[in-house]
Design a protein around this motif. Structure first.
Motif, short mmCIF file in Angstrom:
data_model
loop_
_atom_site.label_atom_id
_atom_site.label_comp_id
_atom_site.label_asym_id
_atom_site.label_seq_id
_atom_site.Cartn_x
_atom_site.Cartn_y
_atom_site.Cartn_z
N UNK A 92 0.80 -1.22 0.00
CA UNK A 92 0.00 0.00 0.00
C UNK A 92 0.83 1.27 0.00
N UNK A 93 2.11 1.14 0.25
CA UNK A 93 2.98 2.32 0.32
C UNK A 93 3.88 2.44 -0.91
N UNK A 94 4.09 1.34 -1.60
CA UNK A 94 4.99 1.33 -2.76
C UNK A 94 4.19 1.61 -4.02
N UNK A 95 4.65 2.61 -4.78
CA UNK A 95 3.95 3.00 -6.00
C UNK A 95 4.38 2.17 -7.20
N UNK A 96 5.65 1.72 -7.20
CA UNK A 96 6.17 1.00 -8.37
C UNK A 96 7.42 0.24 -7.99
N UNK A 97 7.64 -0.87 -8.65
CA UNK A 97 8.88 -1.63 -8.56
C UNK A 97 9.61 -1.51 -9.88
N UNK A 98 10.91 -1.26 -9.82
CA UNK A 98 11.74 -1.20 -11.02
C UNK A 98 12.84 -2.26 -10.92
N UNK A 99 12.91 -3.07 -11.95
CA UNK A 99 13.94 -4.11 -12.04
C UNK A 99 14.99 -3.66 -13.04
N UNK A 100 16.24 -3.56 -12.61
CA UNK A 100 17.32 -3.12 -13.49
C UNK A 100 18.09 -4.34 -14.00
N UNK A 101 17.91 -4.66 -15.26
CA UNK A 101 18.64 -5.74 -15.95
C UNK A 101 18.57 -7.05 -15.18
N UNK A 102 17.40 -7.37 -14.67
CA UNK A 102 17.24 -8.55 -13.82
C UNK A 102 15.88 -9.17 -14.06
N UNK A 103 15.86 -10.48 -14.28
CA UNK A 103 14.59 -11.18 -14.43
C UNK A 103 13.91 -11.33 -13.09
N UNK A 104 12.60 -11.17 -13.03
CA UNK A 104 11.90 -11.24 -11.74
C UNK A 104 11.85 -12.66 -11.20
#
Length: 499
Positions: A92-104
């Protein structure tokens, strides 16, 4: 106001983000480069209990302390594991996740499964709980492309690297699913082999779980640099992060199949009558109308696939079709489900395949002296063992649009699985290679290397070309050319089985 929490890869600390953080702050954002317990200049704080949950807890406490309107969590390499854990606990506090050159990673995965250096897995197995030493000077290229990294930044990377606490790599990522719907951005680094085009190809014709990337919450950017954009292109990375926070980026789409659903559920390309199918463990036998032992073709699916994929590969119309097609031509068609769930699982999948082959050869309806193995896509790497030490009963190895060497970014694959290195090194069976003319360059380069090696070593390779076809053409190119190519490839394989 947006606050960026920047979490680094293994062996490093928050210092790798310094220039990117400065650019973000200059643009009016908050930036928090993180050095986690036991890493970077906090290496002395590691203890026996330092693990992934330690790092997740630190990020959760940081998120709780931030007062900015929006929080964007950015993970690079290993850093994506604690980022996803924190996003799950503070969705509820995080607006977005960004992955830098990494598979989830998926829930339950440990970071060690996706590390680019397979030697780390061996080290952790030999010394459970012992910290993992960083790469020796000159060894960082094994952990991702160093393209664009200035000499002074690389020297600092080597100088300040710290051992990684073992638990951070071996602890599974526990997720409740609370963060599964969060907006997510992937930053792909082209010099490390990642690209938007490769994602689009995988979504169109790869394992069905990849179609999640077509959801509206996913966006992608591509940077023309190596695995360390915070060192090689800090300004460009900062700009991309700002655009990501605003919801920018490329939206991946996938065309629907003719049946209105995902391509892997599309009926088989050829009109093949349903054949009797017997199931034994991981193996299905598609049986011909014939007396006496018959040759067999074992169809080997690609991957990695999701462990919970439904239907499993052998139950898809694709492999039911191939198995039934072989049976209709008088041989036993064999399909199997092997456990290639991640890049670290090729040895496990190879064991499943070997076990399946022995089960098939022991069946009295199979001519144990006449067996062919037919590999597809990423499963092509499993051909390496059979080309290196081919048994006399292996009459043909076939491959459709296969990876014949690990793809860029697949450094976690063991060196053993390189068909380009094993083709022609032993007196083995002929190879039937079906090549898609509109293949992605990542696959094409491995096929070209394979053909070059085969020619130099005198290996017998027949190429069946599909000039206007894409990767997975049986699913995505339902054309007369594709049908003719499937028929030609099957005839070529059966001719070698019966020779």
């Amino acid at each position: 106001m947006t606050a960026f929490v920047l979490v680094p890869d293994v062996f490093t600390g928050g210092w790798v983000w310094e220039e990117t953080a400065a650019r973000l702050r200059a643009a009016g954002a908050e930036a928090y480069p993180v050095t986690l317990t036991g890493t970077g200049d906090r290496r002395a704080e590691a203890g026996p209990g330092t693990g992934l949950e330690t790092h997740i807890g630190e990020l959760v406490r940081l998120v709780d302390a931030i007062t900015a309107d929006e929080v964007v969590l950015v993970g690079h390499g290993y850093g994506l594991h604690p980022v996803l854990g924190a996003a799950d606990r503070r969705s509820g506090r995080v607006a977005r996740v960004v992955s830098v050159d990494t598979g989830p990673p998926r829930g339950g995965d440990a970071a060690v499964r996706s590390l680019p250096d397979p030697g780390v897995r061996e080290l952790l197995a030999a010394r459970p709980g012992a910290p993992v030493p960083p790469p020796a000077p000159g060894g960082w290229a094994r952990w991702g492309s160093l393209d664009g990294v200035p000499a002074e930044a690389l020297a600092r990377l080597e100088r300040e690297a710290a051992p990684q606490p073992a638990g951070t790599l071996t602890d599974p990522l526990v997720l409740t699913g609370a963060g599964s719907a969060l907006p997510t951005t992937g930053v792909l680094c082209a010099a490390n082999g990642q690209s938007i085009a490769l994602v689009e190809m995988a979504v169109a014709s790869g394992p069905p779980h990849l179609r999640v990337f077509t959801e509206d919450r996913f966006r992608f950017f591509e940077l023309p640099t190596g695995h360390w954009p915070m060192l090689s292109a800090p300004g460009d990375l900062a700009e991309v992060l700002l655009r990501a926070a605003d919801g920018g980026g490329h939206r991946v789409t996938a065309p629907e199949s003719a049946c209105g659903g995902p391509p892997h559920l599309e009926p088989f390309l050829l009109d093949v009558p349903e054949r009797p199918r017997e199931r034994v463990g991981r193996v299905d036998l598609h049986l011909p109308d014939a007396d006496g032992p018959r040759p067999a073709v074992v169809f080997v699916h690609g991957g990695p696939i999701a462990a919970d994929q439904q239907p499993t590969p052998r139950d898809t119309p694709f492999f039911r079709g191939y198995g039934g097609y072989a049976a209709s031509l008088g041989v036993v068609g064999v399909t199997l489900d092997h456990r290639l769930y991640g890049l670290a699982d090729f040895a496990l999948a190879a064991g499943d395949l070997a076990e399946a082959v022995e089960l098939v050869r022991a069946d009295p309806r199979v001519d144990a002296g006449r067996v062919a193995l037919w590999f597809f896509s990423g499963g092509g790497l499993l051909a390496a063992d059979w080309l290196a030490a081919p048994p006399p009963w292996l009459r043909c190895v076939a491959a459709n649009y296969s990876a014949l060497a690990p793809l860029p970014g697949w450094d976690a694959v063991e060196d053993r699985f390189r068909p380009v290195d094993t083709v022609g090194t032993a007196a083995g069976p002929p190879v039937v290679l079906t090549r898609a003319g509109l293949e992605h360059e990542a696959f094409t380069s491995t096929v070209e290397a394979f053909l070059t090696a085969a020619k130099e070593r005198g290996a017998d390779v027949e190429v069946v070309d599909a000039p206007h076809a894409h990767h997975g053409f049986e699913l995505v190119d339902r054309t007369d050319e594709s049908r003719e190519v499937v028929e030609r490839s099957m005839r070529a394989v059966l001719a070698r089985l019966r020779d």
